[in-house]
Design a protein around this motif. Structure first.
Motif, PDB file in Angstrom:
ATOM      1  N   LEU A  33       0.757  -1.200  -0.117  1.00  0.00           N
ATOM      2  CA  LEU A  33       0.005  -0.136  -0.129  1.00  0.00           C
ATOM      3  C   LEU A  33       0.713   1.423   0.098  1.00  0.00           C
ATOM      4  O   LEU A  33       0.583   2.082  -0.740  1.00  0.00           O
ATOM      5  CB  LEU A  33      -0.841  -0.074   1.090  1.00  0.00           C
ATOM      6  CG  LEU A  33      -2.023  -1.214   1.281  1.00  0.00           C
ATOM      7  CD1 LEU A  33      -2.693  -1.218   2.361  1.00  0.00           C
ATOM      8  CD2 LEU A  33      -2.966  -0.781   0.110  1.00  0.00           C
ATOM      9  N   SER A  34       1.865   1.220   0.799  1.00  0.00           N
ATOM     10  CA  SER A  34       2.758   2.486   0.899  1.00  0.00           C
ATOM     11  C   SER A  34       3.384   2.586  -0.408  1.00  0.00           C
ATOM     12  O   SER A  34       3.486   3.821  -0.927  1.00  0.00           O
ATOM     13  CB  SER A  34       3.797   2.241   2.100  1.00  0.00           C
ATOM     14  OG  SER A  34       3.400   2.018   3.307  1.00  0.00           O
ATOM     15  N   ARG A  35       3.968   1.512  -1.279  1.00  0.00           N
ATOM     16  CA  ARG A  35       4.313   1.538  -2.623  1.00  0.00           C
ATOM     17  C   ARG A  35       3.824   2.592  -3.369  1.00  0.00           C
ATOM     18  O   ARG A  35       4.081   3.152  -4.465  1.00  0.00           O
ATOM     19  CB  ARG A  35       4.901   0.435  -2.817  1.00  0.00           C
ATOM     20  CG  ARG A  35       5.737   0.635  -4.168  1.00  0.00           C
ATOM     21  CD  ARG A  35       6.099  -1.105  -4.772  1.00  0.00           C
ATOM     22  NE  ARG A  35       6.274  -1.810  -3.644  1.00  0.00           N
ATOM     23  CZ  ARG A  35       5.726  -3.187  -3.797  1.00  0.00           C
ATOM     24  NH1 ARG A  35       4.894  -3.606  -4.507  1.00  0.00           N
ATOM     25  NH2 ARG A  35       6.015  -4.063  -2.758  1.00  0.00           N
ATOM     26  N   HIS A  36       2.436   2.462  -3.116  1.00  0.00           N
ATOM     27  CA  HIS A  36       1.307   3.402  -4.206  1.00  0.00           C
ATOM     28  C   HIS A  36       1.039   4.502  -3.495  1.00  0.00           C
ATOM     29  O   HIS A  36      -0.084   5.050  -3.916  1.00  0.00           O
ATOM     30  CB  HIS A  36      -0.004   2.352  -4.473  1.00  0.00           C
ATOM     31  CG  HIS A  36       0.474   1.119  -5.307  1.00  0.00           C
ATOM     32  ND1 HIS A  36       0.545   1.226  -6.795  1.00  0.00           N
ATOM     33  CD2 HIS A  36       0.900  -0.053  -5.243  1.00  0.00           C
ATOM     34  CE1 HIS A  36       0.659   0.373  -7.128  1.00  0.00           C
ATOM     35  NE2 HIS A  36       1.371  -0.666  -6.237  1.00  0.00           N
ATOM     36  N   GLY A  37       1.666   4.983  -2.600  1.00  0.00           N
ATOM     37  CA  GLY A  37       1.306   6.362  -2.133  1.00  0.00           C
ATOM     38  C   GLY A  37       0.533   6.515  -0.725  1.00  0.00           C
ATOM     39  O   GLY A  37       0.221   7.534  -0.426  1.00  0.00           O
ATOM     40  N   HIS A  38      -0.169   5.197  -0.219  1.00  0.00           N
ATOM     41  CA  HIS A  38      -0.991   5.588   0.682  1.00  0.00           C
ATOM     42  C   HIS A  38      -0.231   5.308   2.028  1.00  0.00           C
ATOM     43  O   HIS A  38       0.762   4.842   2.262  1.00  0.00           O
ATOM     44  CB  HIS A  38      -1.905   4.213   0.580  1.00  0.00           C
ATOM     45  CG  HIS A  38      -2.564   4.347  -0.522  1.00  0.00           C
ATOM     46  ND1 HIS A  38      -3.554   5.041  -1.182  1.00  0.00           N
ATOM     47  CD2 HIS A  38      -2.572   3.363  -1.612  1.00  0.00           C
ATOM     48  CE1 HIS A  38      -3.852   4.990  -2.439  1.00  0.00           C
ATOM     49  NE2 HIS A  38      -3.299   3.814  -2.676  1.00  0.00           N
ATOM     50  N   THR A  39      -0.669   5.997   2.989  1.00  0.00           N
ATOM     51  CA  THR A  39      -0.181   6.140   4.487  1.00  0.00           C
ATOM     52  C   THR A  39      -0.927   4.857   5.191  1.00  0.00           C
ATOM     53  O   THR A  39      -2.152   5.043   5.225  1.00  0.00           O
ATOM     54  CB  THR A  39      -0.617   7.546   5.113  1.00  0.00           C
ATOM     55  OG1 THR A  39       0.004   8.371   4.160  1.00  0.00           O
ATOM     56  CG2 THR A  39      -0.193   7.295   6.554  1.00  0.00           C
TER      57      THR A  39
END
Length: 138
Positions: A33-39
């Protein structure tokens, strides 16, 4: 005509609460998820998820079903009992099974959808998109 599955880039950066008790699953989901810009905020049980929803601001919750302290179904019921936007927060179940029984239990608890683990990230993003669009009244 069918819609293409959502990718991480079609979603705005989201603040996601991940309720998952398995350390490996936590790390994997957080990295994806973080890799796609989500916190991503991670908690290890349903009680902690409920506390986080009450005190924080999230766009969605990814909720494991089987957790200690309070399971994902009970946590979702408690979230649905909260007033205002917190009680309407999109909650997506992450289940080890993918049977109709799991889907019915998740829906009865007030969840917006469910995905089987190990999950397909494109399916997660498509479900998040649908939940967010539904909440926005689209």
């Amino acid at each position: 005509m069918t819609e293409a599955p959502a990718t991480g880039s079609d979603l705005p950066p989201l603040n996601i609460l991940l309720a998952e008790d398995n350390l490996i699953s936590q790390k994997l989901a957080m990295a994806m998820l973080s890799r796609h810009g989500h916190t991503v905020t991670v908690v290890g049980d349903g009680k902690a998820a409920l506390d986080a929803v009450q005190s924080g601001t999230f766009d969605a919750v990814l909720m494991d079903i089987q957790m200690p302290e309070m399971d994902g179904l009970d946590a979702t019921r408690a979230i649905r009992a909260l007033p205002g936007d917190k009680g309407a927060l999109p909650v997506i179940a992450m289940t080890a099974g993918s049977g109709d029984d799991d889907a019915e239990r998740c829906q009865a608890a007030g969840m917006d959808g469910h995905i089987a683990k190990p999950f397909d990230l494109a399916k997660v993003f498509a479900l998040l998109r649908r939940c967010l669009d539904d909440r926005a009244g689209r």
